[in-house]
Structures are given as structure tokens and as C-alpha cells.
Design an enzyme around this catalytic site. Sequence first.
Site, PDB file in Angstrom:
ATOM      1  N   HIS A  17      -7.396  -4.763   5.240  1.00 27.37           N
ATOM      2  CA  HIS A  17      -6.276  -5.423   4.568  1.00 27.37           C
ATOM      3  C   HIS A  17      -5.746  -4.543   3.436  1.00 27.37           C
ATOM      4  O   HIS A  17      -4.532  -4.309   3.325  1.00 27.37           O
ATOM      5  CB  HIS A  17      -6.753  -6.775   4.024  1.00 27.37           C
ATOM      6  N   GLU A  18      -6.657  -4.052   2.614  1.00 24.92           N
ATOM      7  CA  GLU A  18      -6.257  -3.197   1.494  1.00 24.92           C
ATOM      8  C   GLU A  18      -5.697  -1.861   1.990  1.00 24.92           C
ATOM      9  O   GLU A  18      -4.823  -1.274   1.341  1.00 24.92           O
ATOM     10  CB  GLU A  18      -7.451  -2.960   0.557  1.00 24.92           C
ATOM     11  N   HIS A  21      -1.985  -2.183   2.381  1.00 27.57           N
ATOM     12  CA  HIS A  21      -1.271  -1.984   1.114  1.00 27.57           C
ATOM     13  C   HIS A  21      -1.203  -0.495   0.763  1.00 27.57           C
ATOM     14  O   HIS A  21      -0.155   0.014   0.351  1.00 27.57           O
ATOM     15  CB  HIS A  21      -1.972  -2.749  -0.009  1.00 27.57           C
TER      16      HIS A  21
END
Length: 343
Positions: A17-18, A21
Site C-alpha cells: 500500500h505504501e 504512495h
Amino acid sequence: MGIIIAILIIGFIILFHELGHFALAKANGIRVDEFSLGLGPTLFGKKIGGTLFSVKLLPFGGACMMGEDDAEDVSEGSFNSKSVWARISVIAAGPVFNLILAWIFCTVLVGAAGYRSAEVIEVNNGYAAQEAGMQPGDVIKEINGRNVHLWDDISLYTLTHPSETSYEVVYERDGEEYTVQVEARKLAGDTAPRLGVTGGELEQPGILGSMQYGCYKLKYWMDYTVDCLRMLATGQVGLKDMSGPVGLAAVADDIYQSAAPAGLASVVLSLMNFGTLLSANLGVVNLLPLPALDGGRLIFLFIEAVRRKRVPPEKEGMVHFAGFVLLMALMVVIMFNDIMRLF
């Protein structure tokens, strides 16, 4: 063993998920101050290209620090110096990467184990499906307006809509589509009302078929998440039915113990299926327009895009802080329930 497995799976999913980003931040020329594996105090790290890559003490997920909460930093390469659409892409990338990861898992699972088709194998006597004229070989395409690609889609809909007893079923036979109204019935020996059809023949697609049905399987897990959230919001299920890290560790251990006798491949596929649920869940939930979640941040960015003026950072910060406090309180309640279930 369950705790270790849960930490590894959840950690990897959050880290991915990170990574979403991080990847979109770099693509938009945004400075990333730190990308960490784990949380808490830093054990060790190395600065590469202006970003500190570090390993933290607590092995839970990770973080991508872009200075997005520093509203006064509009220097070259800062998060807030970029266009609103660039910032939207960065915030949305985390949940989108989770959905991409879930699709990869689904594709592997379909390729390895196949999928259950939506073709009717048997029409049972005494039920409404038989009276409506359905026959073996019919392929169910819709149920109450929801598209059906897998037999699991049918099972999910009937499970998560217990108050509905009448279903509009669209099925295909010899290239023609038919629509019938089927009422669920509970006959002697049934534990729940049934439509009166059985199906789900196992199909083994090729590589392209696995990618296609991987999408359908991802949709199934996204529908599962949305249906569970709807049932929670309408009171059909309660907080006691939710699980946090402790509950997930217990589930991971049960999956491992059940699959272990069948060998390593079974363990890997079973845990990958578990990871699919978690990754799809994280992707969908994070897109909800709630404070402190990525979806909440996106709402403020979309408002900025429409009015061409940023919402005062202090007001946005207060909203996200309140959401974070409520989220932490919810996590405490869920963890308490998890612990109580162990005793």
C-alpha cells in the site's frame, strides 16, 4: 505460528500500500523523506536519492513520509507544491495498489486451482427454480441486478441479503437470455432457504483466462467487503463480528493448520486466498470517504479541485484527527472482542 504468519501477510500488504504512495510520489517529482519497513523506533536505515529507507522495530506494515501534513511547505519537490490532480493520484495510489495486489493473488489462485463457473449442474425438485423452468446447463448471468461471473457470486448475494426471499434471475440458454422470478424456499432438511439450483463446476482456464477470471474474483472480494460494510451499517452484523490483528492471527493459524497436512502448495494457496481478502478489504475500506483514511483525504482534494482553493489546513487537520481518534477507539473495541473470544 499464526501470529508470525499474520504479521508477515499484513505487513506485506500494508507495505505494498505504501509502495503505491511512494511510486506515484516519485513519478510526480514529490520528495519522499522516508520510506520505512515497520513502525516505531528506527533500527537502521540508509539515505538513497534523498529518501531514507529504514527498518523499524515493530514489524507492522510501513510508512511513506512525504510531508503532506506540512501545509506551509510549498518548496520545490514538496507534496503541497504539486497540482491537486498530482496529489490526488498519490493519495489514491495506496488503495489502488492494494487492489492490484489482490488481483495478482486472484490470478495466481485461479491459474492454480481454477474457478467455479456459474453454470447450473442440477435443478432440485420442489423448489421455485424448477417451477420457473430452469434447467441444467443454464448459465446464470445476474441475480437481482448484480452481474454474476462465478458461482461464488450467487452464494455471496444470497448470504449477505438474508432479508430478500425473492430473486430476479437472468440466465442464458443456447445464446438466449431469460429472466425469471425465483422465491427461496426452505424444505425439510434445509438449514436455510434455497433457490433450488446447484452448480459451480470447476473450470481450469489458461493464462489469459486466469487474468480475466482473476478480475472477476477480485470483484467478488470487493463485493464481499462492501456487503459486509452495508450489513454493519444497517445493524445486520455488529462490532462483535469484526476481527482485528488478534482475530486475524487466529484465523491465519487455523488456515495454516488446516492446509499443512496437504503440503506446502496447499498452505501457500490457502494463505494467498486469505491475503487476497485482506488486500481487497484494505483497498476498498481506505477509499471510503472517512476522515483519517485515504478516501477522506481524497474528499478534501476533490473539494479543492472544484473550488480551486484549498480547504484551510487547520480545519482539515482537525477533521482527520477526530477521525483518527475514533478509528483508534474502534480498534481498541475490536481488539478487546478478539481477546475475549480466545477465552
